[in-house]
Design a protein around this motif. Structure first.
Motif, PDB file in Angstrom:
ATOM      1  N   UNK A 121       0.843  -1.206   0.000  1.00 46.44           N
ATOM      2  CA  UNK A 121       0.000   0.000   0.000  1.00 46.44           C
ATOM      3  C   UNK A 121       0.873   1.249   0.000  1.00 46.44           C
ATOM      4  N   UNK A 122       1.911   1.273   0.846  1.00 48.91           N
ATOM      5  CA  UNK A 122       2.776   2.453   0.917  1.00 48.91           C
ATOM      6  C   UNK A 122       3.517   2.643  -0.407  1.00 48.91           C
ATOM      7  N   UNK A 123       3.947   1.529  -0.996  1.00 54.34           N
ATOM      8  CA  UNK A 123       4.663   1.623  -2.264  1.00 54.34           C
ATOM      9  C   UNK A 123       3.816   2.237  -3.356  1.00 54.34           C
ATOM     10  N   UNK A 124       2.511   1.946  -3.358  1.00 59.01           N
ATOM     11  CA  UNK A 124       1.675   2.479  -4.437  1.00 59.01           C
ATOM     12  C   UNK A 124       1.031   3.810  -4.074  1.00 59.01           C
ATOM     13  N   UNK A 125       0.942   4.155  -2.789  1.00 59.97           N
ATOM     14  CA  UNK A 125       0.263   5.404  -2.420  1.00 59.97           C
ATOM     15  C   UNK A 125       1.123   6.364  -1.618  1.00 59.97           C
ATOM     16  N   UNK A 126       2.385   6.020  -1.370  1.00 62.70           N
ATOM     17  CA  UNK A 126       3.304   6.972  -0.753  1.00 62.70           C
ATOM     18  C   UNK A 126       3.487   6.771   0.733  1.00 62.70           C
ATOM     19  N   UNK A 127       4.718   7.011   1.199  1.00 61.62           N
ATOM     20  CA  UNK A 127       5.027   6.875   2.620  1.00 61.62           C
ATOM     21  C   UNK A 127       5.890   5.651   2.863  1.00 61.62           C
ATOM     22  N   UNK A 128       6.562   5.656   4.007  1.00 63.05           N
ATOM     23  CA  UNK A 128       7.429   4.536   4.375  1.00 63.05           C
ATOM     24  C   UNK A 128       7.113   4.089   5.796  1.00 63.05           C
ATOM     25  N   UNK A 129       7.565   2.894   6.139  1.00 68.37           N
ATOM     26  CA  UNK A 129       7.475   2.420   7.517  1.00 68.37           C
ATOM     27  C   UNK A 129       8.537   3.150   8.333  1.00 68.37           C
ATOM     28  N   UNK A 130       8.102   3.863   9.374  1.00 67.99           N
ATOM     29  CA  UNK A 130       9.018   4.723  10.134  1.00 67.99           C
ATOM     30  C   UNK A 130       9.520   4.057  11.410  1.00 67.99           C
TER      31      UNK A 130
ATOM     32  N   UNK B  22      11.300  -4.031   6.230  1.00 69.96           N
ATOM     33  CA  UNK B  22      10.215  -3.357   5.502  1.00 69.96           C
ATOM     34  C   UNK B  22      10.351  -1.840   5.548  1.00 69.96           C
ATOM     35  N   UNK B  23      11.345  -1.337   6.281  1.00 72.16           N
ATOM     36  CA  UNK B  23      11.547   0.113   6.434  1.00 72.16           C
ATOM     37  C   UNK B  23      12.806   0.524   5.675  1.00 72.16           C
ATOM     38  N   UNK B  24      12.995   1.825   5.445  1.00 75.05           N
ATOM     39  CA  UNK B  24      14.237   2.273   4.802  1.00 75.05           C
ATOM     40  C   UNK B  24      15.445   1.844   5.645  1.00 75.05           C
ATOM     41  N   UNK B  33      11.916   7.102  15.689  1.00 73.81           N
ATOM     42  CA  UNK B  33      12.179   7.475  14.300  1.00 73.81           C
ATOM     43  C   UNK B  33      12.497   8.958  14.205  1.00 73.81           C
ATOM     44  N   UNK B  34      13.611   9.256  13.568  1.00 79.24           N
ATOM     45  CA  UNK B  34      14.022  10.638  13.341  1.00 79.24           C
ATOM     46  C   UNK B  34      13.523  11.028  11.951  1.00 79.24           C
ATOM     47  N   UNK B  35      12.744  12.108  11.879  1.00 78.83           N
ATOM     48  CA  UNK B  35      12.173  12.527  10.599  1.00 78.83           C
ATOM     49  C   UNK B  35      12.890  13.775  10.129  1.00 78.83           C
ATOM     50  N   UNK B  36      13.951  13.586   9.408  1.00 85.46           N
ATOM     51  CA  UNK B  36      14.725  14.719   8.925  1.00 85.46           C
ATOM     52  C   UNK B  36      14.104  15.334   7.691  1.00 85.46           C
ATOM     53  N   UNK B  37      14.789  16.320   7.167  1.00 84.71           N
ATOM     54  CA  UNK B  37      14.284  17.075   6.016  1.00 84.71           C
ATOM     55  C   UNK B  37      13.999  16.159   4.829  1.00 84.71           C
ATOM     56  N   UNK B  38      14.805  15.111   4.647  1.00 83.46           N
ATOM     57  CA  UNK B  38      14.623  14.235   3.486  1.00 83.46           C
ATOM     58  C   UNK B  38      13.256  13.556   3.537  1.00 83.46           C
ATOM     59  N   UNK B  39      12.879  13.028   4.707  1.00 83.32           N
ATOM     60  CA  UNK B  39      11.597  12.343   4.827  1.00 83.32           C
ATOM     61  C   UNK B  39      10.423  13.315   4.724  1.00 83.32           C
ATOM     62  N   UNK B  40      10.648  14.536   5.190  1.00 76.88           N
ATOM     63  CA  UNK B  40       9.533  15.491   5.219  1.00 76.88           C
ATOM     64  C   UNK B  40       9.465  16.353   3.957  1.00 76.88           C
ATOM     65  N   UNK B  41      10.274  16.019   2.964  1.00 72.12           N
ATOM     66  CA  UNK B  41      10.143  16.704   1.672  1.00 72.12           C
ATOM     67  C   UNK B  41      10.476  18.171   1.767  1.00 72.12           C
TER      68      UNK B  41
END
Lengths: 339, 339
Positions: A121-130, B22-24, B33-41
């Motif tokens: 779902x994330x692959x087709x609609x955006x977002x990653x497992x955080x 399953x995560x980056x 989880x650290x949400x840096x500028x890259x993840x937040x676009x």
């Protein structure tokens, strides 16, 4: 010693109302939490707000092995959360965290399947497992929290922003998810062709968050209009969505019976209207808009349709028919989370 | 048909390793989880990153009615989450969402108590209730997700940022939470005075996220040093925390047996060293720092102490004693989530 009411006695609506008292005023009013500059302290005011949403999927409450495979459960858990982000005006997700609870005897293969479904779902609609957490427990469940952000060019969609005179738009057909559940349960469904059965099963197992509809909403805004859209998703049913919008906006929602967004696959089924209104889990958006914007959106977004309008609040309640007036009766057997 | 291993057979560590796939890459390496500028676009690069963390507390796994009241459960659920934010370098929380699952026969009074406990923790340590979800289920549980942000003047604390030569600092004493659990379970504890029993029970029921220690960390940084701190919280025990830091930083952690941060209340107890090292749930921070920074921090923060150092990785493993060298033996009965 008397302990007061149980959760089953309160019911979900009253429980959520009481829990909202522990949050800042208005914080529980929408599909998800809007984190504006005030909550985030030092962030620049012009920065688009973040949106945070939590949904939990519990075995034998929200899903069962009889109707869904592991990958369907994972897909749905993620899709339900992302649908709430869409309902707030997001066009995609940053990602999500997952709390997994399952008995120790659960096969790894089931967990792997569920996470693969989320990843699909994330692959087709955006977002990653955080991130996330896991624990043993008596029952399988996934508690998912999704983080999104509003697009630079679009404002939030809030339940309470509707006004009398707004047009109600549904981004798609309703009742097909409930039809899929009926197929999976082996209920009698005369004259439902095989292709329709397959589409209904897929709609039930693999709902899609309508980020595309939010993008179309932004693109169709007439230049003369400021951003003002009320809306929520129809995860609890079309009628419930329209009613929630009406209550939050202090209006009454009138649905046009001849314009009900019935899924084509419901043709000929005795329960067609009930399932369209109350079936739930279609994960479309129900929006209240100025008529000119609604017209532009319906023209631009395939499947979107006019379903009614908001009017001044009526003494008989928040939800009725355009034709003949008067309230829409709710079915006797509504879904109860605390059974 | 063989289904492969169960979760109990895998164990928690291997399960988390597999879920991380399953995560980056690297996303599961830290406490949160650290949400840096890259993840937040589109966010400006100079904007402090956000931190997101999820923890689940399950009845009969993480808490029981025999040892904790509803308010304690709520407090702990929120405190455990905020402790992970502190372990990432946050000095406070924006807020949290809560997924509540409970059987329908659960008294509202219990839920009210749990949310009051969460609100009490948030009231004294920062943050608000942002939203959530609720559902029926066979077992009470709270899945909490906390959102924080790094302070403008401080960088992240990551598990993998340690280097040989760093000093290990504990922000406080260890073993008192496990002592409190022993008191609550009625285990034999000779010569433990009443005041010590009370302090131990309180430490177990009402742990405190160490945002104050993160503030002291920032304030004590020598001007000549760039921001580089490795750390994690000691929710899984002091020894596990030191070991995690060492593994992530590709070092070996040597603890000084004569400098173990034993809680004073453990004096005279046969299990004192075991509980200090492996008891868990003290929710202190274990940090690896340049010696000059460590010295300044210990001077500034009451209760903080030198506990050892990081050295080049040793062939016998990631955790050992300074005195005499060689690994620290782990106890036979470690806590297992999937028992």
């Amino acid at each position: 010693m008397p302990e007061g009411p149980t959760l089953a006695q309160l019911g979900e609506g009253e429980l959520i109302r009481r829990l909202g008292a522990f949050a800042p005023p208005g914080q529980f009013d929408d599909d998800a939490a809007l984190l504006g500059a005030a909550l985030l302290g030092g962030r620049p005011a012009g920065d688009p707000p973040l949106v945070l949403n939590t949904d939990v999927l519990v075995e034998d409450v929200h899903f069962s092995a009889a109707t869904m495979g592991a990958a369907d459960v994972g897909w749905r858990a993620a899709a339900a959360n992302l649908s709430d982000l869409a309902a707030m005006g997001c066009r995609g997700a940053v990602g999500l965290t997952v709390a997994l609870v399952a008995p120790g005897h659960t096969p790894w293969a089931w967990v792997e399947g569920a996470y693969a479904g989320m990843a699909e779902l994330l692959g087709s609609h955006g977002g990653v497992l955080l991130g996330g957490d896991c624990s043993g427990g008596r029952q399988r469940l996934l508690a998912v929290t999704a983080l999104g952000r509003l697009p630079a060019g679009g404002g939030p969609i809030r339940r309470g922003d509707g006004r009398p005179g707004d047009v109600l738009v549904s981004t798609g057909a309703h009742g097909i998810s409930r039809l899929g559940l009926a197929v999976l349960r082996g209920e009698a469904l005369p004259d439902l062709p095989a292709a329709g059965r397959e589409r209904a099963i897929r709609a039930h197992r693999r709902p899609v968050p309508r980020f595309d509809a939010v993008a179309a909403l932004g693109a169709s805004r007439p230049a003369a209009l400021d951003w003002r859209v009320a809306g929520c998703d129809s995860s609890d049913g079309l009628a419930t969505a329209a009613s929630c919008l009406a209550v939050a906006s202090r209006c009454t929602a009138l649905l046009s019976r001849s314009d009900l967004p019935l899924a084509a696959e419901l043709a000929g089924q005795a329960q067609a209207e009930d399932w369209c209104l109350w079936g739930g889990e279609d994960f479309e958006l129900v929006l209240a808009l100025e008529p000119a914007w609604a017209e532009a959106l319906v023209e631009q977004l395939e499947g979107a349709r006019w379903i009614g309008r908001l009017v001044e609040p009526q003494p008989w309640g928040p939800l009725g028919w355009t034709e003949g007036g008067g309230p829409i009766a709710s079915p006797t057997a509504a879904f109860r989370h605390f059974g």
